[in-house]
Design a protein around this motif. Structure first.
Motif, PDB file in Angstrom:
ATOM      1  N   UNK A  38       0.938  -1.389   0.099  1.00  0.00           N
ATOM      2  CA  UNK A  38       0.082  -0.084  -0.027  1.00  0.00           C
ATOM      3  C   UNK A  38       0.810   1.323   0.155  1.00  0.00           C
ATOM      4  N   UNK A  39       2.003   1.077   0.164  1.00  0.00           N
ATOM      5  CA  UNK A  39       2.843   2.349   0.020  1.00  0.00           C
ATOM      6  C   UNK A  39       2.792   3.174   1.581  1.00  0.00           C
ATOM      7  N   UNK A  40       2.814   2.527   2.565  1.00  0.00           N
ATOM      8  CA  UNK A  40       2.732   3.466   3.540  1.00  0.00           C
ATOM      9  C   UNK A  40       3.087   2.698   4.758  1.00  0.00           C
ATOM     10  N   UNK A  41       3.181   3.349   6.009  1.00  0.00           N
ATOM     11  CA  UNK A  41       3.516   3.059   7.318  1.00  0.00           C
ATOM     12  C   UNK A  41       2.154   3.110   8.159  1.00  0.00           C
ATOM     13  N   UNK A  42       1.744   2.042   8.421  1.00  0.00           N
ATOM     14  CA  UNK A  42       0.678   1.976   9.542  1.00  0.00           C
ATOM     15  C   UNK A  42       0.896   1.977  10.771  1.00  0.00           C
ATOM     16  N   UNK A  43       0.151   2.917  11.652  1.00  0.00           N
ATOM     17  CA  UNK A  43       0.284   3.164  12.945  1.00  0.00           C
ATOM     18  C   UNK A  43      -0.712   2.777  13.892  1.00  0.00           C
ATOM     19  N   UNK A  80      -6.633  14.377  17.621  1.00  0.00           N
ATOM     20  CA  UNK A  80      -5.529  14.440  16.483  1.00  0.00           C
ATOM     21  C   UNK A  80      -4.634  15.509  16.654  1.00  0.00           C
ATOM     22  N   UNK A  81      -4.790  16.671  17.083  1.00  0.00           N
ATOM     23  CA  UNK A  81      -3.718  17.709  17.308  1.00  0.00           C
ATOM     24  C   UNK A  81      -2.949  17.358  18.353  1.00  0.00           C
ATOM     25  N   UNK A  82      -3.230  16.465  19.285  1.00  0.00           N
ATOM     26  CA  UNK A  82      -2.324  16.254  20.318  1.00  0.00           C
ATOM     27  C   UNK A  82      -1.508  15.114  19.807  1.00  0.00           C
ATOM     28  N   UNK A  83      -2.080  14.168  19.093  1.00  0.00           N
ATOM     29  CA  UNK A  83      -1.027  13.272  18.423  1.00  0.00           C
ATOM     30  C   UNK A  83      -0.002  13.771  17.552  1.00  0.00           C
ATOM     31  N   UNK A  98       2.170  12.619   9.371  1.00  0.00           N
ATOM     32  CA  UNK A  98       1.217  11.735   9.974  1.00  0.00           C
ATOM     33  C   UNK A  98       0.033  12.169   9.838  1.00  0.00           C
ATOM     34  N   UNK A  99      -0.786  11.079   9.009  1.00  0.00           N
ATOM     35  CA  UNK A  99      -2.353  11.289   8.602  1.00  0.00           C
ATOM     36  C   UNK A  99      -3.231  10.610   9.826  1.00  0.00           C
ATOM     37  N   UNK A 100      -3.913  11.426  10.422  1.00  0.00           N
ATOM     38  CA  UNK A 100      -4.994  10.705  11.421  1.00  0.00           C
ATOM     39  C   UNK A 100      -6.138  10.221  10.528  1.00  0.00           C
ATOM     40  N   UNK A 101      -6.231   8.988  10.812  1.00  0.00           N
ATOM     41  CA  UNK A 101      -7.169   8.052   9.971  1.00  0.00           C
ATOM     42  C   UNK A 101      -8.644   7.752  10.868  1.00  0.00           C
ATOM     43  N   UNK A 102      -8.661   7.958  12.046  1.00  0.00           N
ATOM     44  CA  UNK A 102      -9.602   7.870  12.906  1.00  0.00           C
ATOM     45  C   UNK A 102      -9.253   6.988  14.289  1.00  0.00           C
ATOM     46  N   UNK A 103     -10.284   6.647  15.024  1.00  0.00           N
ATOM     47  CA  UNK A 103     -10.229   6.091  16.585  1.00  0.00           C
ATOM     48  C   UNK A 103     -11.424   5.486  16.743  1.00  0.00           C
ATOM     49  N   UNK A 104     -11.086   4.552  17.849  1.00  0.00           N
ATOM     50  CA  UNK A 104     -12.448   3.699  18.221  1.00  0.00           C
ATOM     51  C   UNK A 104     -11.952   3.413  19.868  1.00  0.00           C
ATOM     52  N   UNK A 105     -13.019   3.455  20.490  1.00  0.00           N
ATOM     53  CA  UNK A 105     -12.980   3.391  22.042  1.00  0.00           C
ATOM     54  C   UNK A 105     -13.115   1.585  22.090  1.00  0.00           C
ATOM     55  N   UNK A 114      -3.410   5.823  12.472  1.00  0.00           N
ATOM     56  CA  UNK A 114      -2.413   6.756  11.884  1.00  0.00           C
ATOM     57  C   UNK A 114      -1.914   6.192  10.500  1.00  0.00           C
ATOM     58  N   UNK A 115      -1.479   7.001   9.475  1.00  0.00           N
ATOM     59  CA  UNK A 115      -0.379   6.401   8.242  1.00  0.00           C
ATOM     60  C   UNK A 115       0.530   7.547   8.074  1.00  0.00           C
TER      61      UNK A 115
END
Length: 167
Positions: A38-43, A80-83, A98-105, A114-115
């Motif tokens: 996918x040409x990316x780093x996944x975090x 997102x800003x904090x990260x 860093x691209x924030x993709x989303x979050x979940x609880x 992130x990616x």
């Protein structure tokens, strides 16, 4: 006499275990994987909600009510800003976006995704992580990486916030 000894040992054990439970363990866990296809780093980063909320409330001077029905609408943007402020990826000497993709609880943890887009061969990889270190001096940020098919783990702390990989 035998029952007095058993009672005494039981009492000492209760005191020991209760004293251990009074000291909270401050930790986050971040997984970083290179996805060449996918040409990316996944975090993905797992952070205890109550600890993150304390940091965000202090930084933004407002109560966010994370993971509740009263969560403020701007909470995701503030996360997102904090990260973006507390995490940094450097590949081959160049800081990456860093691209924030989303979050979940999940229970008492917030999982953030992130990616970093990357199609180049990685010779050096650095990951800066200062999550929650401004709140807890004993904060530990575990980082597990899989870069160039090499798996490594790092324990980052308030005094050591950078993981380095050279291939």
């Amino acid at each position: 006499m035998n029952s007095k000894i058993k009672y005494g040992v039981f009492f000492i054990l209760v005191l020991l275990f209760s004293s251990f439970s009074l000291h909270k363990f401050y930790v986050s866990v971040t997984q970083i994987d290179e996805n060449v296809k996918k040409g990316r780093i996944e975090i993905s980063s797992r952070i205890f909600i109550d600890d993150l909320e304390k940091a965000l409330d202090k930084k933004n001077n407002k109560k966010l009510f994370l993971a509740t029905t009263k969560e403020l609408p701007e909470a995701k943007q503030l996360i997102q800003n904090y990260l973006a402020d507390k995490m940094r990826v450097t590949i081959n000497g160049k800081v990456q976006k860093l691209v924030f993709l989303g979050s979940e609880y999940e229970d008492d943890v917030l999982i953030c995704y992130l990616k970093v887009d990357n199609s180049q061969k990685i010779a050096t990889f650095e990951f800066f992580n200062a999550i929650l270190t401004e709140i807890y001096s004993e904060q530990q940020n575990l980082v597990h990486t899989n870069i160039n098919h090499n798996k490594k783990s790092f324990l980052l702390t308030n005094s050591e916030r950078l993981a380095n990989i050279e291939n």
